[in-house]
Design a protein around this motif. Structure first.
Motif, mmCIF file in Angstrom:
data_model
loop_
_atom_site.group_PDB
_atom_site.id
_atom_site.type_symbol
_atom_site.label_atom_id
_atom_site.label_comp_id
_atom_site.label_asym_id
_atom_site.label_seq_id
_atom_site.Cartn_x
_atom_site.Cartn_y
_atom_site.Cartn_z
ATOM 1 N N ALA A 82 33.305 -19.013 8.431
ATOM 2 C CA ALA A 82 32.454 -18.714 6.799
ATOM 3 C C ALA A 82 30.868 -18.812 7.280
ATOM 4 O O ALA A 82 30.148 -18.099 6.746
ATOM 5 N N GLN A 83 30.656 -19.943 7.745
ATOM 6 C CA GLN A 83 29.263 -20.146 8.044
ATOM 7 C C GLN A 83 28.353 -19.034 8.524
ATOM 8 O O GLN A 83 27.191 -18.648 8.222
ATOM 9 N N LEU A 84 29.089 -18.588 9.792
ATOM 10 C CA LEU A 84 28.795 -17.556 10.363
ATOM 11 C C LEU A 84 28.442 -16.397 9.615
ATOM 12 O O LEU A 84 27.482 -15.437 9.568
ATOM 13 N N PHE A 85 29.578 -15.828 8.818
ATOM 14 C CA PHE A 85 29.732 -14.641 8.034
ATOM 15 C C PHE A 85 28.445 -14.796 6.930
ATOM 16 O O PHE A 85 27.672 -13.923 6.825
ATOM 17 N N VAL A 86 28.187 -15.898 6.365
ATOM 18 C CA VAL A 86 27.252 -15.998 5.158
ATOM 19 C C VAL A 86 25.868 -16.079 5.873
ATOM 20 O O VAL A 86 25.008 -15.277 5.206
ATOM 21 N N GLU A 87 25.767 -16.599 7.094
ATOM 22 C CA GLU A 87 24.250 -16.574 7.768
ATOM 23 C C GLU A 87 24.125 -15.027 8.029
ATOM 24 O O GLU A 87 22.859 -14.668 7.700
ATOM 25 N N ARG A 88 25.035 -14.323 8.501
ATOM 26 C CA ARG A 88 24.816 -12.669 8.809
ATOM 27 C C ARG A 88 24.566 -12.087 7.873
ATOM 28 O O ARG A 88 23.926 -11.099 7.785
ATOM 29 N N ALA A 97 23.005 -12.934 4.895
ATOM 30 C CA ALA A 97 21.707 -13.309 4.557
ATOM 31 C C ALA A 97 20.765 -12.347 5.354
ATOM 32 O O ALA A 97 19.656 -11.966 4.768
ATOM 33 N N ALA A 98 21.107 -12.566 6.622
ATOM 34 C CA ALA A 98 19.990 -12.094 7.696
ATOM 35 C C ALA A 98 19.970 -10.714 7.243
ATOM 36 O O ALA A 98 18.899 -9.764 7.366
ATOM 37 N N ARG A 131 28.091 -5.033 6.621
ATOM 38 C CA ARG A 131 28.723 -4.133 5.691
ATOM 39 C C ARG A 131 28.518 -4.523 4.269
ATOM 40 O O ARG A 131 28.428 -3.820 3.321
ATOM 41 N N VAL A 132 28.075 -5.745 4.055
ATOM 42 C CA VAL A 132 27.976 -6.286 2.569
ATOM 43 C C VAL A 132 26.822 -5.694 1.889
ATOM 44 O O VAL A 132 26.837 -5.372 0.709
ATOM 45 N N ASP A 133 25.592 -5.409 2.730
ATOM 46 C CA ASP A 133 24.637 -4.977 1.965
ATOM 47 C C ASP A 133 24.824 -3.669 1.100
ATOM 48 O O ASP A 133 24.235 -3.087 0.297
ATOM 49 N N ALA A 134 25.717 -2.691 2.025
ATOM 50 C CA ALA A 134 25.954 -1.260 1.652
ATOM 51 C C ALA A 134 27.208 -1.312 0.646
ATOM 52 O O ALA A 134 27.126 -0.668 -0.201
ATOM 53 N N PHE A 135 28.203 -2.158 0.707
ATOM 54 C CA PHE A 135 29.438 -1.899 0.048
ATOM 55 C C PHE A 135 29.707 -3.190 -0.803
ATOM 56 O O PHE A 135 30.409 -3.066 -1.878
#
Length: 901
Positions: free
Chosen positions: A262-268, A270-271, A306-310
Motif C-alpha cells: 500500500a505504501q508503494l501504491f500511494v507513493e506512485r 502521488a508521483a 491509472r488513478v489520475d485518469a480513472f
C-alpha cells in the motif's frame, strides 16, 4: 548495450528500426515504441560522458546512425586493467528508497558475504533488479567501488553472456574458451558482479557464474532470474511479494499504508498526480487493489498510474478485467516491463511446449489446487510429463506453492492466471479443459460429502470455502454459450449445502434458478433443485412466501411421482420454515410439523425423527402449548446422538445446537432461569465448536441475548450484542444486525434513553422482525419505552403487537403483550383487567415466568393480589432469586408489608 554495439559496427550507416529490432531482440516480440525508448536512454547515457558531443542521430523516415568518430585500438595485454574505483558507469543508479525490501537487502548482504554466489529468484515484476541494485549500492564500499551490473536481457543467446560480462568489465579480448577466460581475468579482483535477467540465457549465465565462483575466490556474484541457475555454489533466495493489508473494514488509511504494498501504491499515485482523499473508503480500496495484485511491485505501479485518469474506485473495479494486463508503465521502462502482459510474455516465451500447455490448463483454477487436481485438468498428452512440467513452472516462478498445507497446494498469481486464461482461449483449449475441471470439481464435492463425518467441521469449512470458488467457475462455464449445460444441475446440487453452510443463500438462489432454466424437465434433478431453492429462500429475509410455496408444490409433485420419501420430508420441512418464519402462520406451521412427524416415524430415518421433534417443539412453543413443546424437546434431546454432520448440512443447520434454543426458552418460561442460563452458555460453546456463523448467531440471538434481557442482565446483553455484531461482520446473515439494533434500543430504554427505540420504530419495523424470535424482545422494548417516558409510542406499538399475535397465532407471547398493555394504561380498571387476563392465560399455558410478571403487575395495584397470588407463586420457584423479576416481586411484597418467601 547491444544497440550501441550494433550501431558501432555500422558506424556512419543508417540502420532501420526493423533491422535493429531483428538484430537486438531476435525471436522476441517487441513494440517499435520500446526501441525508441531504448535509443533515448542510450543518448542520455552517452551525453553524461560527453555532454557536448553528438553520437546517435535520427534520420527521419529511415532509422538511426552512429555519427561520432570511432577509434579502434589493439590490446594484447595479458591481464585485465585495474578498475577505476570511481567509474560507476556500469552500475545503474539504485532507487533512493526501496519500499518493503530493507530486511531482504540485509539478509542478502549477509548471504553474499559468506556464500559469494546468490541467485535472487521471483516472477516478473516482483522487483529483483531493484533489490539487486539496492544491494550493490549498499555493498559498494565493501568492494572499494568495484561493482559491475550486467544486463543480460538484451543478449541473444547463451554464448553471448561471457562477451557481455567482458564488455561491462572492460576485460581484454577473449580468446579460446570465453567463460574460462573471463573467470581467469577476474582471478585477482575483489569484485561484486551482478548478472541481471538470466532466465533467457540461463545456461550461459550458469556456466559463467559457476566458473567465476570456482576460479576467482574474491569475486562475489549476484544473479537475478525467474528460475534458479542450478549452478555449483549457488544459494537461492526467492523474493516474496510485498506484504499487503489484510481484509478488514476497521483499518484506517494510515494503518493500511503501514503495509509496503500500500505504501508503494500511494507513493506512485502521488508521483503520477493522482488524488487520494485518505478516507476510510479509500483505505478499503487501496487494500483491495494491493491484494488483487498479489503485492507485485510492477503491477502495483501500473495500477497506480491509472488513478489520475480513472480515479481510485474505477481503477479498483477495472482490476477484474483483463485490461490491466495492457496498462502501460514508464516510457523509460525496459520492454519486458512496459506492461504486465509484456512481463509475462517474457516468461511464457521461454517455456517448453509442455510447460506452456500445462500453465494454460492451470488457469481454470480460481484458487489453490493440489497435484492431483493439476493432473486432472491436464490433457492426455501431458500425463507422462505433467509432474515434471509443474515442477518446472514452480521453479520458473509462474506457479506458487503453499507448503504449509497438507498436501502441498499450488496457485497462480491473479495476473498470471488472467494471462494464461487468454492463452488458453486463444489456443482453442478452453472447452476441453473446462470440462475436465468441472468433472474434477464434482468429484471433489461428492467425495468430501461422503467423508464429511470423519472430518472436523472447521477443517471441512476451510476446505470448501476455498473450493467453492472452483465450483462457481465450473458453473459459469457450464451455463455459458460454449459450456455443457448438463453439468449445471449436478454442480449446483453438490454446491448448495456448502453455500448454505457458509451463509451465502442469495448467491445459492441465483445459481439454483439458473440451473433450473436448463435442467431436464420432470427429472429428479429438477425436483432436487426445487428443494434446494426452498432451502435458500427460507434463509433470505424478507421471505418470498409465494415463490417458496410454488417451488414446494412443484417439488412435491415430482417427489410423489418418484415415491421419494426423503424428498417429501425435505419439502414439508421447507414449508414449515416458511410458515414459522418472518411472515408466520402458526396454525399452518403446526400442521406441517404434524405431517412431517407422521411420515418421519413411518418411513424416515432417525435423523428425520429428530428434525420432526424439533419442528413440533418450536411449533407448539410458539403456539402456546408449552407441555407439548417440552415433551417434543425431550424426545429431540434423547435422539441427539443419531445426528450426523452430513445430515445437518442437508438441512442447513446444526439441529442439536439450534434445538437447544427452544429448550432455553422452555426452561425460562417454566420458571428455571438459572438452568436456562447455564444451558444457553453451554449451547453457545457448542455453536462455537460447530464453526458455523449462522448457528452461532442464532444461539446468541435466540438464547443468550434474549435470556439476558429476560433476567435483567444488561451487561450480558451488551456483551452478546457485541458478539452478534461481530458474527454479522464476519458473514452471518445480515438480518441479525436488526436483532442487534432492537437489543441495543431495548437496553438503552432500560437505562432511560428512549432515543434509539423511538428512531427504530419511526423507521418502521424491518421484515425480519416478523419472525417469532423477535416477539419477546419487541414486547420488552414497548414496556421499557413506556417506563422511560415515551408512552405514546409504546402504547401504539403494544397494540400493534397484540394485533400481530392475533393474526399469526403466536399465542406464547399473548400473556406478556397484554401485561405490557396494562402497564401502559392509566385506567386502573382496564389495567387490572388486562393483568388478570394475562395471568389466567399464563397459568393455563404453564408459563410460570409470564405468570410471575402478571402477578407482580397486578399486586402493585391490589394488596390482596400480592398476598393471595404473588406470594405463593413466588414461593413455588426453586431458582432465579437474583433475576430482575424476582427482585421486583419481592419489592412489591415488601411494599405491602408482606414478608417475601
Amino acid at each position: 548495450m547491444d544497440i550501441l554495439l550494433y550501431l558501432l559496427e555500422r558506424q556512419g550507416d543508417v540502420v532501420s528500426p526493423d533491422e535493429l529490432l531483428a538484430s537486438v531482440w531476435r525471436g522476441i516480440n517487441v513494440e517499435p515504441a520500446a526501441l525508441r525508448v531504448q535509443i533515448s536512454v542510450l543518448r542520455k547515457a552517452l551525453a553524461e560522458a560527453d555532454p557536448g558531443a553528438r553520437y546517435v542521430t535520427n534520420v527521419a523516415g529511415r532509422g538511426y546512425c552512429f555519427v561520432a568518430p570511432v577509434l579502434l585500438e589493439a590490446n594484447s595485454a595479458p591481464a585485465a586493467p585495474a578498475p577505476d574505483r570511481h567509474d560507476r558507469r556500469a552500475l545503474p543508479p539504485a532507487l533512493r528508497q526501496m519500499i518493503g525490501r530493507e530486511t531482504v537487502v540485509d539478509a542478502l548482504e549477509r548471504m553474499i558475504a559468506t556464500e559469494r554466489f546468490v541467485t535472487l529468484v521471483g516472477p516478473g515484476g516482483i522487483g529483483k533488479t531493484t533489490v539487486a541494485l539496492g544491494l550493490a549500492d549498499r555493498m559498494s564500499r565493501a568492494f572499494d567501488g568495484d561493482v559491475a551490473f550486467v544486463d543480460l536481457a538484451i543478449q541473444k543467446g547463451d554464448d553471448s553472456v561471457a562477451g557481455a560480462v567482458a564488455t561491462a568489465l572492460r576485460l581484454n579480448r577473449l580468446e579460446g574458451d570465453p567463460v574460462a577466460d573471463v573467470a581467469s581475468q577476474l582471478r585477482s579482483r575483489h569484485l561484486l558482479l551482478i548478472l541481471d535477467s538470466c532466465e533467457h540465457v540461463i545456461a550461459g549465465a550458469a556456466a559463467l557464474a559457476e566458473a567465476v565462483w570456482q576460479t576467482a575466490p574474491q569475486c562475489h556474484v549476484v544473479a537475478t532470474s525467474r528460475e534458479p541457475l542450478k549452478a555449483l555454489g549457488e544459494q537461492v533466495h526467492r523474493l516474496a511479494s510485498l506484504e499487503t493489508p489484510p481484509p478488514s473494514e476497521t483499518l484506517s488509511f494510515e494503518e493500511v499504508c503501514g503495509y509496503p504494498a500500500a505504501q508503494l501504491f500511494v507513493e506512485r499515485v502521488a508521483a503520477g498526480a493522482g488524488k487520494l482523499d485518505r478516507r476510510p473508503a479509500d483505505a478499503l480500496l487501496v487494500a483491495d487493489i494491493c491484494r488483487k495484485l498479489d503485492g507485485i511491485p510492477l503491477a502495483i505501479e501500473l495500477a497506480a498510474g491509472r488513478v489520475d485518469a480513472f480515479g481510485l474506485a474505477t481503477t479498483q473495479s477495472l482490476l477484474d478485467s483483463r485490461l490491466r494486463l495492457h496498462w502501460p508503465g514508464r516510457r523509460t521502462a525496459l520492454p519486458r516491463h512496459v506492461t504486465l502482459s509484456a512481463a509475462l510474455d517474457w516468461s511464457y516465451d521461454l517455456l517448453s511446449p509442455e510447460e506452456a500447455r500445462l500453465l494454460r490448463a492451470l488457469s481454470v483454477f480460481v484458487g489453490s489446487f493440489t497435484l492431483d487436481a493439476a493432473e486432472a485438468v491436464a490433457d492426455d498428452s501431458l500425463r507422462a510429463h505433467g509432474l515434471e512440467a509443474l515442477a518446472d513452472l514452480v521453479s520458473k516462478s509462474l506457479v506458487s506453492t503453499e507448503p504449509w498445507r497438507t498436501p502441498v497446494q499450488y496457485r497462480l498469481l491473479d495476473t498470471t492466471r488472467d494471462y494464461a486464461r487468454v492463452k488458453l482461449e486463444a489456443a482453442g483449449e478452453l472447452p476441453a479443459t473446462a470440462a475436465r475441471h468441472a468433472a474434477w470439481t464434482m468429484q471433489v464435492l461428492s467425495n468430501e460429502e461422503a467423508r464429511i463425518d470423519a472430518r472436523p467441521i472447521r477443517e471441512w469449512l476451510d476446505y470448501f470455502s476455498r473450493h467453492i470458488q472452483d465450483a462457481q467457475s465450473a458453473l459459469d462455464w457450464s451455463l455459458s454459450d460454449n459450456g455443457d449445460p448438463s453439468l449445471a444441475a449436478p454442480l449446483t446440487l453438490a454446491s448448495a449445502p456448502i453455500w448454505s453452510r457458509l451463509g451465502r443463500d442469495e448467491e445459492s438462489q441465483r445459481w439454483i434458478e439458473a440451473a433450473l432454466r436448463v435442467v431436464e424437465p420432470n427429472s429428479r434433478d429438477e425436483m432436487a433443485l426445487n428443494i434446494a431453492l426452498v432451502q435458500a429462500l427460507m434463509d433470505i429475509i424478507p421471505h418470498d412466501v409465494e415463490r417458496t410455496e410454488i417451488a414446494c408444490a412443484r417439488a412435491m409433485e415430482l417427489a410423489e411421482d418418484f415415491d421419494d420419501v426423503h424428498a417429501r420430508l425435505r419439502i414439508r420441512w421447507g414449508l414449515w420454515n416458511t410458515h414459522i418464519g418472518a411472515t408466520p402462520n402458526i396454525p399452518k406451521a403446526r400442521e406441517d410439523a404434524r405431517l412431517y412427524r407422521e411420515l418421519a416415524y413411518l418411513l424416515g430415518s432417525p435423523f428425520d425423527r429428530v428434525v420432526a421433534e424439533r419442528m413440533v417443539s418450536v411449533s407448539e412453543l410458539v403456539g402456546g402449548n408449552l407441555a407439548a413443546a417440552g415433551a417434543a424437546s425431550d424426545r429431540a434431546q434423547a435422539l441427539a446422538p443419531t445426528w450426523s454432520v452430513s445430515a445437518r448440512l442437508a438441512y442447513g443447520f446444526d439441529a442439536d445446537v439450534v434445538s437447544r434454543n427452544t429448550l432455553v426458552s422452555l426452561l425460562w418460561l417454566n420458571g428455571l432461569p438459572d438452568t436456562a442460563t447455564a444451558v444457553g452458555q453451554d449451547n453457545l460453546d457448542r455453536a462455537k465448536a460447530a464453526g458455523h456463523l449462522f448457528t452461532r448467531a442464532a444461539v446468541l440471538a435466540d438464547a443468550c441475548a434474549a435470556l439476558a434481557m429476560c433476567v435483567g442482565d444488561l451487561a450480558a446483553a451488551d456483551r452478546y450484542a457485541e458478539m452478534l455484531d461481530d458474527c454479522v461482520a464476519r458473514g452471518a446473515p445480515s438480518d441479525y444486525r436488526t436483532w442487534v439494533n432492537v437489543l441495543r434500543a431495548t437496553v438503552a430504554a432500560r437505562r432511560g434513553d428512549v432515543g434509539p427505540g423511538r428512531a427504530f420504530l419511526t423507521r418502521g419495523l424491518p421484515p425480519e422482525c416478523g419472525h417469532p424470535r423477535y416477539a419477546s424482545l419487541l414486547t420488552e422494548l414497548a414496556l421499557r419505552l413506556g417506563a422511560a417516558g415515551a408512552e405514546d409510542v409504546a402504547r401504539d406499538f403494544a397494540d400493534r403487537l397484540l394485533q400481530r399475535v392475533e393474526d399469526t397465532g403466536e399465542r406464547w407471547i399473548w400473556s406478556e403483550v397484554q401485561r405490557v398493555r396494562g402497564e401502559l394504561t392509566h385506567e386502573t380498571a382496564e389495567a387490572e383487567a388486562l393483568f388478570e387476563a394475562a395471568l389466567a392465560v399464563a397459568q393455563q399455558q404453564g408459563a410460570r415466568a409470564w405468570a410471575l410478571r402478571a402477578a407482580t403487575s397486578l399486586a402493585r395495584r391490589r394488596r390482596s393480589a400480592a398476598e393471595e397470588v404473588l406470594k405463593p407463586l413466588l414461593a413455588s420457584f426453586t431458582e432465579g432469586g437474583g433475576t430482575q423479576d424476582h427482585v421486583e416481586a419481592r419489592s412489591v411484597l415488601t411494599k405491602w408489608g408482606l414478608d417475601p418467601p
